[in-house]
Design an enzyme around this catalytic site. Sequence first.
Site, PDB file in Angstrom:
ATOM      1  N   PRO A 104       0.817  -1.222   0.000  1.00 47.09           N
ATOM      2  CA  PRO A 104       0.000   0.000   0.000  1.00 47.09           C
ATOM      3  C   PRO A 104       0.851   1.273   0.000  1.00 47.09           C
ATOM      4  CG  PRO A 104      -0.228  -1.204   2.081  1.00 47.09           C
ATOM      5  CD  PRO A 104       0.561  -2.066   1.156  1.00 47.09           C
ATOM      6  N   GLU A 131       3.026  -6.754   8.268  1.00 44.21           N
ATOM      7  CA  GLU A 131       3.377  -5.337   8.103  1.00 44.21           C
ATOM      8  C   GLU A 131       4.339  -5.129   6.933  1.00 44.21           C
ATOM      9  OE1 GLU A 131       1.733  -3.009   9.950  1.00 44.21           O
ATOM     10  OE2 GLU A 131       0.683  -4.780  10.681  1.00 44.21           O
ATOM     11  N   ARG A 173      -4.471  -9.225 -19.973  1.00 44.17           N
ATOM     12  CA  ARG A 173      -5.437  -8.981 -21.048  1.00 44.17           C
ATOM     13  C   ARG A 173      -4.891  -8.057 -22.127  1.00 44.17           C
ATOM     14  NH1 ARG A 173      -8.205  -4.409 -20.488  1.00 44.17           N
ATOM     15  NH2 ARG A 173     -10.141  -5.083 -21.452  1.00 44.17           N
ATOM     16  N   ASP A 188     -10.928   0.626 -24.204  1.00 45.98           N
ATOM     17  CA  ASP A 188     -11.206   0.602 -22.773  1.00 45.98           C
ATOM     18  C   ASP A 188     -11.195   1.993 -22.163  1.00 45.98           C
ATOM     19  OD1 ASP A 188     -11.266  -2.137 -22.718  1.00 45.98           O
ATOM     20  OD2 ASP A 188      -9.181  -2.338 -22.062  1.00 45.98           O
TER      21      ASP A 188
HETATM   22 CL1  6GU Z   1      -0.322  -3.834  -3.175  1.00 47.17          CL
HETATM   23  N1  6GU Z   1      -1.020  -4.461  -0.723  1.00 47.17           N
HETATM   24  C1  6GU Z   1      -1.771  -4.322   0.367  1.00 47.17           C
HETATM   25  N2  6GU Z   1      -1.536  -5.083   1.442  1.00 47.17           N
HETATM   26  N3  6GU Z   1      -2.750  -3.439   0.465  1.00 47.17           N
HETATM   27  C2  6GU Z   1      -2.972  -2.691  -0.598  1.00 47.17           C
HETATM   28  C3  6GU Z   1      -2.237  -2.780  -1.775  1.00 47.17           C
HETATM   29  C4  6GU Z   1      -1.240  -3.695  -1.792  1.00 47.17           C
HETATM   30  N4  6GU Z   1      -2.697  -1.884  -2.655  1.00 47.17           N
HETATM   31  C5  6GU Z   1      -3.687  -1.262  -2.045  1.00 47.17           C
HETATM   32  N5  6GU Z   1      -3.859  -1.727  -0.807  1.00 47.17           N
END
Ligand code: 6GU
Length: 277
Positions: A104, A131, A173, A188
């Site tokens: 994230p 984590e 895709r 798209d």
């Molecule tokens: Cl790549 N990993 C995690 N754990 N949470 C996320 C993410 C990735 N992308 C958005 N939220």
Amino acid sequence: MRIDIITIFRDYFAPLDLSLMGKAQQRELLTIGVHDLRSWTHDRHNTVDDTPSGGGPGMVMLPEPWNEALTSVTSGASSADEASGADAGGVPTAEVPRLIVPTPSGAVFTQRDAERLAREPWLVFACGRYEGIDARFAEEAATRMPVEELSIGDYVLAGGEVATLVMIEAIARLLPGVLGNSESAVQDSFAEGAMSHLVEGPVYTKPPVWRGREVPPVLLSGHHGAIDRWRRDEALRKTVRNRPELLRGHASEDLDARDREVLAEEGWPSSSVDMAD
Ligand code: 6GU
């Protein structure tokens, strides 16, 4: 394209054998290997994590199993427990892959990234849990191959597995031959080109009247120019309503007089289209 995935939950990737991606694999347009990180642990409990240095909640994944897994996967050798069909097999299509670390805290994955990564011969996804992975793993990997940290959006998942599925589907895709002519990717929403700042409008099929609701008559008119114009009108309306940020800061020279009229009907301030940010 070859894709290797390293994870502690191989079962997450069963959907890769279905539908579009299953067919792409059968047709050998795509070769996917899914590898269990715990194969590269050496203690009785197959430990993959430990407490965070400096304290704090949760657990952090150990760098050593990750490094051994990456070394093994990228040298073409497979671990013992994967002899039962999970290994991608064959000769790698490139000397060195690109390593993707889903997190994230990474840069947000967009259609541009899907297009760019679809041109790579070999990708390895390192799916962290808890984590995250000790930062020294990516530093070490970066001495041997390109590494990028990618997020799929501003929310937190329990691990990188689902994010990896999302990215692989978006990439796969776009591979040559994966989509049939009838489902071309060039139109798209977000596809590169003149309409990349617009989402697609509504679509219809048969019957022409369903529960008293008509398919918009223009779509049955056979006038391709009028149909294209109507579709652009609807794309503009939907973009203003659902994704105004895609229009904001967009170069106004891409908008014709009718575009401006539609946007005005939607209450879009004409001046803000001209503000190129
Ligand atoms: Cl790549 N990993 C995690 N754990 N949470 C996320 C993410 C990735 N992308 C958005 N939220």
